[in-house]
Design an enzyme around this catalytic site. Structure first.
Site, PDB file in Angstrom:
ATOM      1  N   ASP A  24      63.926  40.634 -14.359  1.00 56.90           N
ATOM      2  CA  ASP A  24      62.779  41.283 -15.002  1.00 56.90           C
ATOM      3  C   ASP A  24      61.830  40.227 -15.543  1.00 56.90           C
ATOM      4  OD1 ASP A  24      61.041  42.833 -16.503  1.00 56.90           O
ATOM      5  OD2 ASP A  24      62.429  43.005 -18.202  1.00 56.90           O
ATOM      6  N   ASN A  26      58.468  41.120 -16.585  1.00 51.56           N
ATOM      7  CA  ASN A  26      57.447  41.639 -17.515  1.00 51.56           C
ATOM      8  C   ASN A  26      58.046  42.197 -18.808  1.00 51.56           C
ATOM      9  OD1 ASN A  26      58.512  44.060 -16.750  1.00 51.56           O
ATOM     10  ND2 ASN A  26      56.611  44.953 -15.985  1.00 51.56           N
ATOM     11  N   ASP A  28      60.286  44.580 -19.614  1.00 48.96           N
ATOM     12  CA  ASP A  28      60.501  46.001 -19.949  1.00 48.96           C
ATOM     13  C   ASP A  28      61.935  46.441 -19.707  1.00 48.96           C
ATOM     14  OD1 ASP A  28      60.603  46.009 -17.217  1.00 48.96           O
ATOM     15  OD2 ASP A  28      59.036  47.508 -16.916  1.00 48.96           O
ATOM     16  N   ASP A  32      61.749  43.496 -11.502  1.00 47.23           N
ATOM     17  CA  ASP A  32      60.459  43.685 -10.841  1.00 47.23           C
ATOM     18  C   ASP A  32      60.223  42.571  -9.809  1.00 47.23           C
ATOM     19  OD1 ASP A  32      59.745  41.514 -12.512  1.00 47.23           O
ATOM     20  OD2 ASP A  32      59.202  42.911 -14.103  1.00 47.23           O
ATOM     21  N   ASP A 204      67.577  54.601   5.672  1.00 48.57           N
ATOM     22  CA  ASP A 204      68.458  55.352   4.779  1.00 48.57           C
ATOM     23  C   ASP A 204      68.963  56.627   5.455  1.00 48.57           C
ATOM     24  OD1 ASP A 204      69.241  55.627   1.776  1.00 48.57           O
ATOM     25  OD2 ASP A 204      68.474  57.611   2.305  1.00 48.57           O
ATOM     26  N   GLU A 255      71.664  52.962   8.149  1.00 47.78           N
ATOM     27  CA  GLU A 255      72.770  53.394   7.286  1.00 47.78           C
ATOM     28  C   GLU A 255      73.377  54.618   7.967  1.00 47.78           C
ATOM     29  OE1 GLU A 255      73.834  54.971   2.796  1.00 47.78           O
ATOM     30  OE2 GLU A 255      72.128  55.773   3.871  1.00 47.78           O
TER      31      GLU A 255
END
Ligand code: NOJ
Length: 525
Positions: A24, A26, A28, A32, A204, A255
């Site tokens: 992370d 940023n 939060d 990201d 997926d 998958e």
């Protein structure tokens, strides 16, 4: 990454990044793209050939991003499209290819198509989904009794009284793949990402897509009205044509959960997908006979269609294998050990180290789920009120235990993952499993992975053949000069003569290989 190593997917080491939990930047508490870019060096130093990025698109996150509202943009929680493009470029500069995740079976209920479909029964978008009247006098019974992939029902009633199909959550309406607009849209999405230099697509729930339009019940003699219908192959043939139109170095990786190996292999015919995840191996118990059978089954099934094999130990859906291998039942499971099954983490780690050498020397591509290289285990102590997985509450399972943010540095949570509170709690014991703590420690999991991947690049692995070293030993050669031996018996075993040890997953006992330990050997005569 050279220009002419086409068919790179046949023997690549592919690392799965789960963007919410990688790093992370940023502050939060959620990972990201900026965090991934900042820590791309970890993947370069690890030596991986490609990144598979779990979904990063705009999403209400009803299923952690597998409910996509727009396939041509990035969720603001993860960053921007420009950042995604920059990441692809930087990865390429680091010699790492990029695979993005496409979810064709369903989209988010917040996708404009579904919003339009709900707004009016006459909307043309209605036909992009499976809207049906209910059964019973008042239409208030579901059109079928199909059970959902997460457990629970598969139909939700709308304001106008009709029902729509969702094999997963109600926030993931299933698309109607009989509609040409749906097919055209996904081909355009593939091009969108290929045009941005992406090297591959992970597909997926690849076997679901088509449904029997008669919507029959699931019966013993018709168990799959929404799974593996023959028509799905036409979809992948057209996707293959799209991929091939980019010069032959873009890969489609499915998958495909499929117990029948022959039907699994159908997806890998020369004009369909390039590769598919080996869930047989992912679920296999730590048992020499079963593992050997699994390897044989895998090699045989893929040989028939000339497709490369893949070796997968974990992903974001299943119990981390350090935990799995430390339990009495070492087979696959979806949950994070919620029933409190005892786990011997020391044993699980020893086996996971051996499994790393095994999976990195079998013929084909190897997939590494983020954190495997750090030897992470399942966080079994997440308070249930913090679970975010929609499976929790439906099937009584939660996949959150394997999705916990990575530990990078320092002695305390959040271990450099974030400056805020991570979206899922990290075990305090991970202080010994941070990338920083393991770097330079030759006995660490991270250095084992680094050494193995580096050796894999320089060794020339040739034809596979079994080496007979006893019933409880999994041993094989790759050509004349290389062998891998995994001791799955409860006692030390003698290593074969005429060899030198290239790499061992744990300390040797003189010239004997301790239980649950693997070695790579250079055979000298
Ligand atoms: C498979 C994905 O791996 C899983 O995380 C997701 O929940 C389902 N497909 C539904 O998209």
């Amino acid at each position: 990454m050279s220009e002419n190593d086409s068919q790179w997917w046949r023997d690549a080491v592919i690392y799965q990044v789960y963007p919410r939990s990688y790093a992370d930047a940023n502050g939060d508490g959620v990972g990201d793209i900026a965090g991934i870019r900042a820590r791309l060096g970890h993947l370069r130093d690890l030596g991986v050939d490609a990144i598979w990025m779990s979904p990063w698109y705009p999403s209400p996150m009803a299923d952690a991003g597998y409910d996509v509202a727009d396939f041509r943009d990035i969720d603001p929680a993860f960053g921007t499209l420009a950042e995604a493009e920059a990441l692809v470029e930087e990865a390429h500069e680091a010699g790492i290819r990029m695979i993005v995740d496409i979810v064709p079976n369903h989209i988010s209920s917040e996708h404009p198509w579904f919003k339009a479909a709900l707004a009016s029964p006459d909307a043309p978008e209605r036909d992009y989904f499976w809207f049906r009247p209910g059964r019973g006098e008042h239409g208030d019974e579901m059109p079928t009794d199909w059970r959902g992939e997460f457990g629970g029902t598969t139909w939700t009633r709308t304001g106008d009284g009709s029902w729509y199909l969702h094999l997963f959550t109600p926030e993931q309406p299933d698309l109607n793949w009989d509609h040409p607009d749906v097919r055209a849209e996904f081909e355009s999405i593939l091009r969108f990402w290929f045009d941005r230099g992406v090297d591959g697509i992970r597909i997926d729930s690849a076997a679901l897509l088509l449904k029997d339009p008669e919507l029959p019940e699931v019966l013993d003699d018709n168990p799959h009205p929404f799974h593996d219908l023959d028509g799905v192959h036409e979809v992948y043939r057209s996707w293959r044509r799209v991929a091939d139109s980019y010069g032959g170095d873009r890969a489609l990786i499915g998958e495909v959960w499929m117990p029948e190996v022959e039907r699994f292999a159908n997806y890998l015919r020369p004009d369909e997908l390039h590769a598919a995840f080996n869930f047989d191996f992912l679920g296999c118990a730590w048992d020499p006979r079963l593992m050997r059978e699994c390897v044989d089954r895998t090699l045989d099934a893929h040989a028939v269609v000339g497709a490369p094999t893949t070796w997968v130990l974990s992903n974001h859906d299943v119990t981390r294998h350090v935990t799995r291998y430390g339990r009495e039942d070492t087979t696959f499971s979806f949950d994070n050990n919620l029933d409190g099954t005892p786990v011997d983490l020391e044993l699980g780690t020893r086996r996971a180290r051996a499994a790393a050498l095994l999976s990195l020397s079998l013929p084909g591509a190897t997939y590494i789920y983020q954190g495997e290289e750090l030897g992470l285990w399942e966080n079994e102590n997440i308070p249930p009120e913090q679970f975010q997985d929609p499976m929790w509450g439906r099937r009584g399972h939660s996949r959150d235990g394997c999705r916990v943010p990575l530990p990078w540095t320092g002695d305390e949570a959040p271990f450099g993952f974030t400056t805020a509170t991570p979206w899922l709690p990290q075990p305090a014991e991970w202080k010994d499993r941070t990338a920083q703590a393991q770097t330079g420690d030759p006995s660490s999991m991270l250095e084992l992975y680094r050494s193995a991947i580096a050796l894999r690049r320089t060794e020339s692995f040739a034809d596979f053949s079994w080496l007979e070293l006893g019933r409880d030993v999994l041993a094989f050669c790759r050509g004349q000069a290389f062998a891998c031996v995994v001791n799955m018996s409860g006692a030390p075993i003698a290593l074969p003569a005429h060899q030198s040890v290239l790499l061992a997953s744990g300390p040797l006992d003189g010239d004997r290989l301790p239980p649950d330990t693997a070695v790579w050997l250079r055979m000298t005569s």
